[in-house]
Write a protein that holds these residues in place. Structure first.
Motif, short mmCIF file in Angstrom:
data_model
loop_
_atom_site.label_atom_id
_atom_site.label_comp_id
_atom_site.label_asym_id
_atom_site.label_seq_id
_atom_site.Cartn_x
_atom_site.Cartn_y
_atom_site.Cartn_z
N ASP A 1 0.83 -1.21 0.00
CA ASP A 1 0.00 0.00 0.00
C ASP A 1 0.87 1.26 0.00
N SER A 2 0.18 2.39 -0.07
CA SER A 2 0.84 3.69 -0.07
C SER A 2 0.30 4.56 1.06
N LEU A 3 1.13 5.48 1.50
CA LEU A 3 0.73 6.51 2.45
C LEU A 3 1.45 7.80 2.06
N ARG A 4 0.82 8.92 2.40
CA ARG A 4 1.50 10.20 2.24
C ARG A 4 1.53 10.90 3.59
N LEU A 5 2.73 11.13 4.07
CA LEU A 5 2.92 11.86 5.31
C LEU A 5 3.05 13.35 5.01
N SER A 6 2.54 14.15 5.92
CA SER A 6 2.66 15.60 5.82
C SER A 6 3.38 16.14 7.04
N CYS A 7 4.13 17.18 6.85
CA CYS A 7 4.82 17.88 7.93
C CYS A 7 4.47 19.35 7.76
N VAL A 8 3.67 19.86 8.67
CA VAL A 8 3.20 21.24 8.58
C VAL A 8 3.93 22.07 9.62
N ALA A 9 4.43 23.22 9.19
CA ALA A 9 5.17 24.10 10.09
C ALA A 9 4.32 25.29 10.51
N ASN B 1 3.61 25.87 3.61
CA ASN B 1 4.46 25.57 4.77
C ASN B 1 4.47 24.08 5.10
N THR B 2 4.49 23.26 4.06
CA THR B 2 4.32 21.83 4.23
C THR B 2 5.34 21.05 3.41
N VAL B 3 5.83 19.97 4.01
CA VAL B 3 6.69 19.01 3.32
C VAL B 3 5.98 17.66 3.36
N TYR B 4 6.09 16.93 2.27
CA TYR B 4 5.41 15.65 2.14
C TYR B 4 6.42 14.52 2.00
N ASP C 1 9.23 -1.07 6.92
CA ASP C 1 9.05 0.39 6.97
C ASP C 1 8.30 0.82 8.23
N THR C 2 7.84 -0.15 9.01
CA THR C 2 7.12 0.15 10.23
C THR C 2 8.01 0.92 11.20
N ALA C 3 7.54 2.08 11.64
CA ALA C 3 8.33 2.94 12.53
C ALA C 3 7.51 4.18 12.85
N VAL C 4 8.03 4.96 13.78
CA VAL C 4 7.54 6.32 13.98
C VAL C 4 8.35 7.22 13.06
N TYR C 5 7.66 8.01 12.27
CA TYR C 5 8.30 8.89 11.31
C TYR C 5 8.28 10.33 11.83
N TYR C 6 9.46 10.95 11.77
CA TYR C 6 9.63 12.31 12.26
C TYR C 6 10.08 13.22 11.12
N CYS C 7 9.59 14.44 11.12
CA CYS C 7 10.16 15.43 10.23
C CYS C 7 10.99 16.40 11.08
#
Length: 121
Positions: free
Chosen positions: A16-24, A77-80, A90-96
């Protein structure tokens, strides 16, 4: 000060796919390079991807190259982090994180709280 908030994590199946967002918030993200890191249980935090301030440089860990894509929208103001063909490893906590340069080491000034990604087999 820059506050970063990640979102978009979840429980998915392999492939599957996911898209993570990082908003500042606090200050504009356009002045900063941004990196994504991840940390699995019992493991050290590892580099995933990074992008410089104007998107003309990106870098990836070998383990995600060809499957993950980092991008940014400075107007928002976002990075994806687009993650395709997900694997259980790929299982983990993802940090920006945001900083002066797109380091592949965790030498960033600002960090988010993380979002959990779990990939089932």
């Amino acid at each position: 000060q820059v506050q970063l908030v990640e979102s978009g994590g979840g429980l998915v199946q392999a492939g599957d796919s996911l898209r993570l967002s990082c908003v500042a918030s606090g200050r504009t993200l356009s002045s900063y390079a941004v990196g994504w890191f991840r940390q699995a249980p019992g493991k050290e935090r590892e580099f995933v991807a990074a992008i410089n301030w104007n998107s003309d440089w990106t870098g990836y860990a070998n383990s995600v190259k060809g499957r993950f894509t980092i991008s940014r929208d400075n107007a928002k103001n976002t990075v994806y982090l687009q993650m395709n063909s997900l694997k259980p490893e790929d299982t983990a906590v993802y940090y920006c994180a945001a900083g002066r340069l797109p380091y592949i080491t965790p030498d960033y000034t600002y960090w988010g709280q993380g979002t959990q990604v779990t990939v089932s087999s």
